[in-house]
Design an enzyme around this catalytic site. Structure first.
Site, short mmCIF file in Angstrom:
data_model
loop_
_atom_site.label_atom_id
_atom_site.label_comp_id
_atom_site.label_asym_id
_atom_site.label_seq_id
_atom_site.Cartn_x
_atom_site.Cartn_y
_atom_site.Cartn_z
N GLU A 46 -5.64 4.04 14.00
CA GLU A 46 -5.84 3.23 15.19
C GLU A 46 -4.64 3.51 16.10
O GLU A 46 -3.50 3.40 15.66
CB GLU A 46 -5.86 1.74 14.80
N ARG A 282 -2.23 2.63 -1.42
CA ARG A 282 -1.38 2.96 -0.28
C ARG A 282 0.02 3.26 -0.77
O ARG A 282 0.39 2.91 -1.89
CB ARG A 282 -1.39 1.87 0.79
N LYS A 292 2.93 -1.03 10.85
CA LYS A 292 3.16 -0.77 12.27
C LYS A 292 3.68 -2.02 12.97
O LYS A 292 4.54 -1.95 13.84
CB LYS A 292 1.86 -0.29 12.93
P1 ATP Z 1 -0.56 -0.57 9.45
O1 ATP Z 1 -0.83 -1.54 8.36
O2 ATP Z 1 0.80 0.00 9.43
O3 ATP Z 1 -0.96 -1.04 10.81
P2 ATP Z 1 -3.05 0.70 9.24
O4 ATP Z 1 -3.66 0.86 7.91
O5 ATP Z 1 -3.57 -0.39 10.07
O6 ATP Z 1 -1.49 0.65 9.09
P3 ATP Z 1 -4.36 2.83 10.56
O7 ATP Z 1 -3.96 3.50 11.81
O8 ATP Z 1 -5.58 2.01 10.56
O9 ATP Z 1 -3.10 2.00 10.09
O10 ATP Z 1 -4.41 3.87 9.37
C1 ATP Z 1 -4.97 5.14 9.41
C2 ATP Z 1 -5.22 5.61 8.00
O11 ATP Z 1 -4.00 5.68 7.31
C3 ATP Z 1 -6.12 4.64 7.25
O12 ATP Z 1 -7.08 5.39 6.54
C4 ATP Z 1 -5.16 3.93 6.34
O13 ATP Z 1 -5.81 3.52 5.17
C5 ATP Z 1 -4.09 4.98 6.09
N1 ATP Z 1 -2.81 4.36 5.75
C6 ATP Z 1 -2.15 3.43 6.47
N2 ATP Z 1 -1.04 3.02 5.82
C7 ATP Z 1 -0.99 3.72 4.67
C8 ATP Z 1 -0.09 3.76 3.55
N3 ATP Z 1 1.00 2.99 3.49
N4 ATP Z 1 -0.37 4.62 2.54
C9 ATP Z 1 -1.46 5.41 2.58
N5 ATP Z 1 -2.34 5.42 3.59
C10 ATP Z 1 -2.13 4.59 4.62
MG MG Z 2 -5.82 -0.37 10.25
#
Ligand code: ATP
Ligand code: MG
Length: 575
Positions: A46, A282, A292
């Protein structure tokens, strides 16, 4: 989550449960479709912030799996929350992905860069189709009421009074929502599934809501936006994704993912085979934050110097710190992929960059905190040529040359006016070797009015030069580095350390601001040997006895060099 921390350099690119599933699907010819590879994955960020080290795990997994099966991986921006998203984030994510060594252009030269917002029209049509089939309805209650009716884990929810609204009425309101006739929150579109489901996500989830906001790509074309659970599975299906890999927190959304796609097959909007979601753990890294939202808080409260502060575990931050793409990929390989959440120790990441740079980084001498050394018996005006290999294991990388003169710069930490027990370097009466040069014996030191040591005096032994026979006659315990003005360039040196002192700074809802390391950044004015005075930004070195350093990619220029410390030579955090 287990409190167990992974320290070992575990897995190679061995099999994991995801690869096993792909192998099984391939053997069963599940995704055999004309002109399409049997493995198509996607990385779906995102664009609401900068990528962090956790995303690297997902990137390496998605792109890595696609590569090794001769498939392809799409970059898809999941841009359905216009308030928090921006082009700045989109551009940074694209840059970072390329920097890591991945590309959304496939082997045949085809581009696979997508935006969920490109599907807004189709998503809207699909929503109408499932309303018509009786699988979705307009609810006109407010958000709080809908939330309250959702129930608890062990207690069924309540049906909305609008659940049996006639299809024609729902369709009419949905069209008017799109036309902008209503205020935010007046109506929502909900899937009609099961208010008693053991999966809360299945209790008539909201799939469209009204938002009168500008979108960074579609502008003001839309005032209704689809929700993640509706958008994601459909985007996957439209892109013919085979394996939709995501983190464990989406496990409970999997039934909804499958439900939406199955309904769309039923109404003739999609065809089999459908993509399948598989979850993996994760990445949680000790001494770091990978959210983020919390990273944004560090930036906004000015605890760090921006998103690319070298102490931040954003990918722009680790890049600026000096971590190489190879080291990040090596790290992701070593941590592997599993089904259970755990903590990976920061030392695993730090070791990966040492292992990557040890073999390829040129060596150099740097004096980080200079102190003057005067060799009183050294001939005035003489400059003794000294040499050292650029890399101890790679003679082909050449030699470095520098001159030893009467006055030199040594490291403040290599001298003690009152030596503590076990200190083998310079103190009055002790002998040390000046690396690649002569053995010297300390004879005294000068202090200023405040008692600070401002110069150290020594005598040298003319027959002790490194590489000559006489050198064997001298046995010394200390071996210190030095630079002469004739062979040194001034440089700003930024020594970074971990941003937090607590291995789990935000675990259990802790206030991570309380765990900030007050000693995570030290800036000093030092010297580096002249052989690297022209180093381009983002060039990596091993500074002898100090660790791995990089020229800062933004601030370093010829004539005004700036180096960042990536890591020390050894792990100093080990207990
Ligand atoms: P945040 O919690 O930091 O906002 P998010 O999961 O909302 O992270 P996205 O931009 O939606 O961030 O994530 C893009 C991809 O990266 C998704 O498939 C998510 O599952 C993966 N991802 C995000 N954080 C991690 C992590 N700590 N380890 C592995 N994969 C991750
Ligand atoms: Mg997300």
């Amino acid at each position: 989550m287990t409190e167990h921390t992974i320290l070992a350099e575990t897995t190679e690119v061995t099999s994991n449960f995801i690869r096993q599933k792909i192998d099984a699907d391939t053997a069963a010819h599940k995704y055999q479709r004309d002109g399409l590879p049997s493995v198509i994955t996607r990385f779906p960020p995102e664009p609401n912030g900068y990528l962090h080290i956790g995303h690297a795990k997902s990137i390496c997994l998605n792109f890595g799996v696609a590569q090794s099966y001769g498939g392809r991986c799409h970059l898809r921006f999941d841009d359905t929350n216009p308030e928090k998203e921006s082009v700045e984030y989109v551009n940074s994510i694209k840059d970072t992905l390329k920097w890591l060594g991945f590309d959304w252009v496939d082997a045949a030269g085809e581009e696979h860069l997508y935006y969920a917002s490109d599907y807004f029209e189709q998503l809207y049509d699909f929503a109408e189709k499932i309303i018509e089939a009786g699988y979705a309805y307009i609810d006109s209650q407010d958000a709080d009421t809908i939330r309250a009716q959702r129930g608890q884990l062990h207690e069924a929810g309540q049906n909305s009074p609008y659940r049996n609204r006639p299809v024609a009425e729902s369709l009419d309101i949905f069209r008017r929502m799109k036309a902008g006739e209503f205020k935010e929150g007046e109506h929502v579109l909900r899937a009609k599934i099961d208010m008693a489901s053991s999966f809360i996500a299945m209790r008539d989830p909201v799939i469209y809501r009204i938002r009168h906001v500008h979108h960074h790509r579609t502008g003001d074309a839309w005032c209704i936006y689809p929700m993640y659970d509706f958008t994601h599975c459909i985007s996957d299906a439209l892109e013919k994704i085979t394996h939709s890999l995501c983190t464990l927190e989406f496990e409970n959304n999997r039934p909804l993912y499958n439900w939406v796609l199955a309904r769309l097959v039923e109404v003739g909007a999609l065809t089999q085979p459908l993509p399948e979601q598989t979850e993996f753990a994760r990445l949680n890294l000790t001494y770091a934050i990978t959210s983020k939202r919390k990273l944004l808080q560090l930036v906004e409260e000015r605890q760090v110097d921006g998103w690319d502060d070298p102490r931040m575990m954003t990918l722009v931050g680790v890049r600026r710190r000096g971590f190489t793409p190879e080291s990040i990929r090596l790290f992701c390989e070593r941590i592997g992929v599993s089904k259970a959440d755990s903590w990976i120790d920061m030392s695993v990441l730090e070791q990966a960059v040492r292992d990557d740079l040890d073999e390829k980084a040129p060596r150099a001498v740097a004096v980080l905190k200079p102190l003057k050394l005067i060799i009183d018996n050294f001939p005035e005006g003489h400059a003794e040529p000294c040499k050292a290999p650029v890399h101890p294991h790679h003679p082909d990388m050449g030699e470095r040359h520098f001159k030893l003169t009467k006055e030199l710069w040594i490291e403040q930490d290599d001298f003690m006016a009152e030596p503590v027990k076990g200190f083998f370097r310079l103190f009055v009466g002790n002998k040390v070797r000046l690396r690649y040069g002569f053995v010297i014996e300390c004879t005294g030191f000068d202090v200023d009015d405040q008692g600070n040591v401002i110069a150290v005096h020594a005598n040298y032994f003319a027959d002790s030069k490194s590489g000559t026979e006489g050198s064997n006659n001298y046995k010394v315990k200390g071996n210190i580095h030095w630079l002469s003005d004739a062979s040194a360039s001034p440089a700003e040196i930024r020594v970074y350390d971990r941003l937090f002192t607590d291995p789990h700074p935000d675990a259990g809802g802790k206030d991570f601001m309380q765990a900030l390391n007050p000693d995570s950044k030290h800036v000093s004015q030092g010297y580096v040997e002249n052989s690297i005075a022209d180093a381009a930004p983002e060039t990596h070195f091993q500074f002898e006895r100090h660790g791995y350093f990089v020229t800062d990619r933004l601030d370093s220029k010829t004539g005004a060099l700036v180096f960042n410390r990536i890591v020390g030579l050894k792990d100093t955090w080990k207990k």
